[in-house]
Design a protein around this motif. Structure first.
Motif, PDB file in Angstrom:
ATOM      1  N   VAL A  80      24.488  -4.394  50.307  1.00 11.56           N
ATOM      2  CA  VAL A  80      23.745  -3.476  51.457  1.00 11.56           C
ATOM      3  C   VAL A  80      24.512  -2.252  51.009  1.00 11.56           C
ATOM      4  CG1 VAL A  80      23.885  -5.332  53.203  1.00 11.56           C
ATOM      5  CG2 VAL A  80      25.844  -4.142  53.487  1.00 11.56           C
ATOM      6  N   LEU A  81      23.565  -1.396  52.226  1.00 14.54           N
ATOM      7  CA  LEU A  81      23.313   0.530  51.903  1.00 14.54           C
ATOM      8  C   LEU A  81      23.635   0.588  53.412  1.00 14.54           C
ATOM      9  CD1 LEU A  81      20.910   1.119  49.640  1.00 14.54           C
ATOM     10  CD2 LEU A  81      22.890   1.127  49.136  1.00 14.54           C
ATOM     11  N   CYS A 130      21.505  -0.664  38.837  1.00 15.64           N
ATOM     12  CA  CYS A 130      21.857  -2.128  39.196  1.00 15.64           C
ATOM     13  C   CYS A 130      21.128  -2.118  39.348  1.00 15.64           C
ATOM     14  CB  CYS A 130      23.537  -2.041  39.162  1.00 15.64           C
ATOM     15  SG  CYS A 130      24.630  -1.625  38.070  1.00 15.64           S
ATOM     16  N   ARG A 131      21.177  -1.569  41.004  1.00 13.36           N
ATOM     17  CA  ARG A 131      19.799  -2.385  41.651  1.00 13.36           C
ATOM     18  C   ARG A 131      18.642  -2.716  41.162  1.00 13.36           C
ATOM     19  NH1 ARG A 131      21.515  -2.460  46.827  1.00 13.36           N
ATOM     20  NH2 ARG A 131      23.544  -1.151  47.049  1.00 13.36           N
ATOM     21  N   GLY A 132      18.019  -1.931  40.281  1.00 12.25           N
ATOM     22  CA  GLY A 132      17.138  -1.331  40.061  1.00 12.25           C
ATOM     23  C   GLY A 132      16.362  -2.622  38.606  1.00 12.25           C
ATOM     24  N   THR A 149      17.020   3.085  44.486  1.00 11.04           N
ATOM     25  CA  THR A 149      17.413   3.910  45.234  1.00 11.04           C
ATOM     26  C   THR A 149      18.665   3.183  45.111  1.00 11.04           C
ATOM     27  OG1 THR A 149      15.669   4.452  46.712  1.00 11.04           O
ATOM     28  CG2 THR A 149      17.956   4.871  47.773  1.00 11.04           C
ATOM     29  N   GLY A 150      19.857   4.284  45.057  1.00 12.18           N
ATOM     30  CA  GLY A 150      21.292   3.985  44.454  1.00 12.18           C
ATOM     31  C   GLY A 150      22.666   4.946  45.754  1.00 12.18           C
ATOM     32  N   ALA A 151      23.642   4.385  45.907  1.00 12.66           N
ATOM     33  CA  ALA A 151      24.006   5.214  47.049  1.00 12.66           C
ATOM     34  C   ALA A 151      25.959   5.062  46.550  1.00 12.66           C
ATOM     35  CB  ALA A 151      23.956   5.456  48.745  1.00 12.66           C
ATOM     36  N   ALA A 152      26.832   6.327  46.764  1.00 12.96           N
ATOM     37  CA  ALA A 152      28.231   5.935  46.835  1.00 12.96           C
ATOM     38  C   ALA A 152      28.737   6.923  48.072  1.00 12.96           C
ATOM     39  CB  ALA A 152      28.008   6.596  46.100  1.00 12.96           C
ATOM     40  N   ALA A 153      29.769   6.607  48.442  1.00 10.62           N
ATOM     41  CA  ALA A 153      30.310   7.794  49.426  1.00 10.62           C
ATOM     42  C   ALA A 153      31.629   7.994  48.921  1.00 10.62           C
ATOM     43  CB  ALA A 153      30.625   6.401  50.386  1.00 10.62           C
ATOM     44  N   ALA A 185      26.269  10.002  49.064  1.00  6.34           N
ATOM     45  CA  ALA A 185      25.030  10.398  47.776  1.00  6.34           C
ATOM     46  C   ALA A 185      23.738   9.217  47.998  1.00  6.34           C
ATOM     47  CB  ALA A 185      25.330  10.817  46.507  1.00  6.34           C
ATOM     48  N   ARG A 186      22.694   9.953  48.037  1.00  5.89           N
ATOM     49  CA  ARG A 186      21.505   8.469  48.189  1.00  5.89           C
ATOM     50  C   ARG A 186      20.652   9.332  47.207  1.00  5.89           C
ATOM     51  NH1 ARG A 186      17.924   6.678  52.902  1.00  5.89           N
ATOM     52  NH2 ARG A 186      17.435   8.597  52.751  1.00  5.89           N
ATOM     53  N   VAL A 187      20.502   8.208  45.519  1.00  5.08           N
ATOM     54  CA  VAL A 187      19.958   8.540  44.422  1.00  5.08           C
ATOM     55  C   VAL A 187      18.988   8.204  44.082  1.00  5.08           C
ATOM     56  CG1 VAL A 187      20.081   8.990  42.162  1.00  5.08           C
ATOM     57  CG2 VAL A 187      21.852   9.860  43.345  1.00  5.08           C
ATOM     58  N   HIS A 188      17.313   8.547  43.734  1.00  2.77           N
ATOM     59  CA  HIS A 188      16.493   7.749  43.696  1.00  2.77           C
ATOM     60  C   HIS A 188      15.878   8.097  42.460  1.00  2.77           C
ATOM     61  CE1 HIS A 188      15.789   7.849  48.397  1.00  2.77           C
ATOM     62  NE2 HIS A 188      15.708   9.310  48.241  1.00  2.77           N
TER      63      HIS A 188
END
Length: 495
Positions: free
Chosen positions: A469-470, A145-147, A54-58, A41-44
């Motif tokens: 990293v993404l 967290c990235r933001g 933008t963040g992501a999970a798998a 999932a990539r979320v904005h």
């Protein structure tokens, strides 16, 4: 002064998938996997003070665990998981509610019940339903967290996710104080899984895997030196005792102490079969050391009747832990009332559920007579190297659990199959957790680094949810729309 959790809108969610091929078959419960799919999932998000990230999970799309109905094919199981992911993504972004600002936990809390009802109306059980929000919530936390430029552990200890009693199940806990007390470790012990089809010694190998990685239990012990093991059970006492003797014959060769957990995977037809296995295991001289090393037995009974009202957990001399029965936010409370003492943490069931159950254990263990008897374990659903592995390890460390079941690295050759640049980026960003290995086919593969049975995770304390990293989303395909599911049976929804 209490710090405010940032509020933001979820402006977009993208879902992806890509194939994963196992280096050796993995048998658990009623299924043997040789290949599968992984979802991302990539979320904005956008919020005040210029917050935009933008963040992501798998997570693996794994058949025959969330729903073990034998009438469903593996492809139908995968489509169930795709379905709940699409349902959750739509809920988190739809309309004035989905599009309005809230905290990270607030987005979870306000959608949880409606999503569970929508999934039930499509024939999905609560454990399956939770898979959708569980993936998206991690991507949301990653974006947050990235933001704001801090790591997951720091963000959670400051409760910047905004955990509170916004959902009924979370009321009665001071998450601000509970989270602030957590002291995440910088390394974790690996608990190696011995699957039902895994060879114990070289004499058991019918089809050798020629990739230089350990295949048998003997080889794992020699190469990785784990002190914790998880042994899968079939529910057939005679067969299980024979296999446990073969496992003990290997583990007992070492003078070092070892610890064992037994996983029933819902395979015991009734409590009597479980009691018989425990009695015979504890009475068998060749299993004396292994029996003394058992710490708990995981989900031996089927979820359909394990937590039935009035059905007390059988007394087998070891604590019992729920895993597949942990479908709802209330499940651990129901299990406790029936004599179960443990619950598993898996990122596929949700970060917030794990934290809720950790808070429960902490509170219940202060009660008279509890004697620290309630506990949480860290389990794995073949998590893959990269985001899935790293986010789960970071959660386990936050929960204060000292060892964690890992099996993804044993059944899949590291990040093989992902783009070379992506593999190199993860290895460079997290050199304590990964190593670059030249495989026998000439490819350089990023693999999990295990030293004396432990994994170093200090590098996960980077801005974001445990990953600097993404992944390369261009090397994935959009998550498929479900196309193999049977016609859903409408079910009444609770008010």
């Amino acid at each position: 002064m209490t710090e405010s959790a940032p509020r933001f809108r979820i402006t977009g969610i993208e879902l992806f998938e890509a194939p994963v091929r196992l280096r050796m078959p993995f048998r658990f419960g009623v299924v043997t996997l040789t290949h599968c799919q992984q979802a991302w999932a990539r979320v904005h998000i956008e919020g005040g003070d210029g917050l935009r990230a933008t963040g992501a999970a798998a997570e693996l799309l794994s058949p025959k665990w969330f729903d073990k109905n034998p009438a469903l094919s593996n492809e139908q199981n995968l489509d169930q998981l795709r379905d709940v992911l699409h349902l959750a993504a739509q809920a988190y972004t739809a309309g004035p509610v989905g599009g309005s600002a809230d905290t990270a936990f607030g987005h979870f809390a306000r959608h949880h019940d409606a999503h569970e009802r929508a999934a039930a109306a499509r024939g999905h059980n609560p454990l399956l339903a939770a898979y959708g929000p569980a993936l998206i919530d991690r991507a949301v936390l990653d974006a947050l967290c990235r933001g704001i430029g801090i790591g997951f552990h720091e963000a959670m200890r400051r409760n910047l996710a905004g955990m509170s009693g916004a959902h009924l199940a979370f009321q009665g806990f001071d998450f601000q104080a509970f989270l602030a007390e957590q002291q995440p470790a910088v390394s974790l012990a690996l608990r190696h899984t011995v699957g039902l089809s895994d060879p114990i010694t070289t004499a058991d190998v019918a089809d050798a895997v020629q990739d230089g990685l350990p295949q048998t239990l003997e080889q794992v012990v020699a190469q990785h030196s784990p002190r914790h093991f998880k042994i899968k059970l079939s529910g057939q006492p005679d067969a299980d005792l024979q296999r446990l003797q073969a496992v003990a014959a290997v583990l007992d060769q070492s003078p070092r102490d070892y610890r064992v957990t037994l996983d029933g995977n819902e395979q015991f037809g009734d409590a009597e079969a479980l009691v018989e296995l425990a009695r015979r295991l504890q009475a068998e001289p060749r299993l004396e050391r292994l029996a003394d090393s058992v710490r708990f037995v995981e989900q031996p009974l089927h979820r359909d009747h394990a937590l039935q009202a009035g059905r007390l957990a059988p007394d087998i001399g070891w604590p019992l832990l729920i895993d597949e029965s942990d479908g709802t936010l209330q499940a651990f409370e129901q299990a406790r009332a029936l004599g179960w003492h443990g619950v598993s943490s898996k990122t596929c069931k949700g970060v917030y559920k794990s934290l809720l159950n950790a808070a429960r254990c902490a509170a219940w263990n202060t009660l008279p007579g509890a004697a620290g008897g309630f506990f949480q374990s860290a389990e794995d659903l073949t998590l893959q190297a990269g985001l899935a592995l790293q986010q789960d390890l970071a959660l386990v460390a936050l929960l204060g659990i000292s060892h964690v079941e890992r099996n993804g690295h044993h059944y899949v050759d590291g990040m093989r199959g992902r783009p070379a640049a992506e593999q190199a980026a993860f290895a460079q960003a997290h050199p304590d957790l990964y190593e670059r290995s030249l495989a026998r086919d000439g490819q350089t593969v990023t693999r999990l680094r295990v030293v004396d049975g432990r994994m170093a995770i200090a590098s996960l304390a980077c801005p974001g949810f445990a990953s600097a990293v993404l992944p390369d989303f261009n090397a994935m395909q959009p998550l498929e729309a479900p196309n193999s599911l049977p016609r859903p049976v409408p079910q009444p929804c609770a008010a």
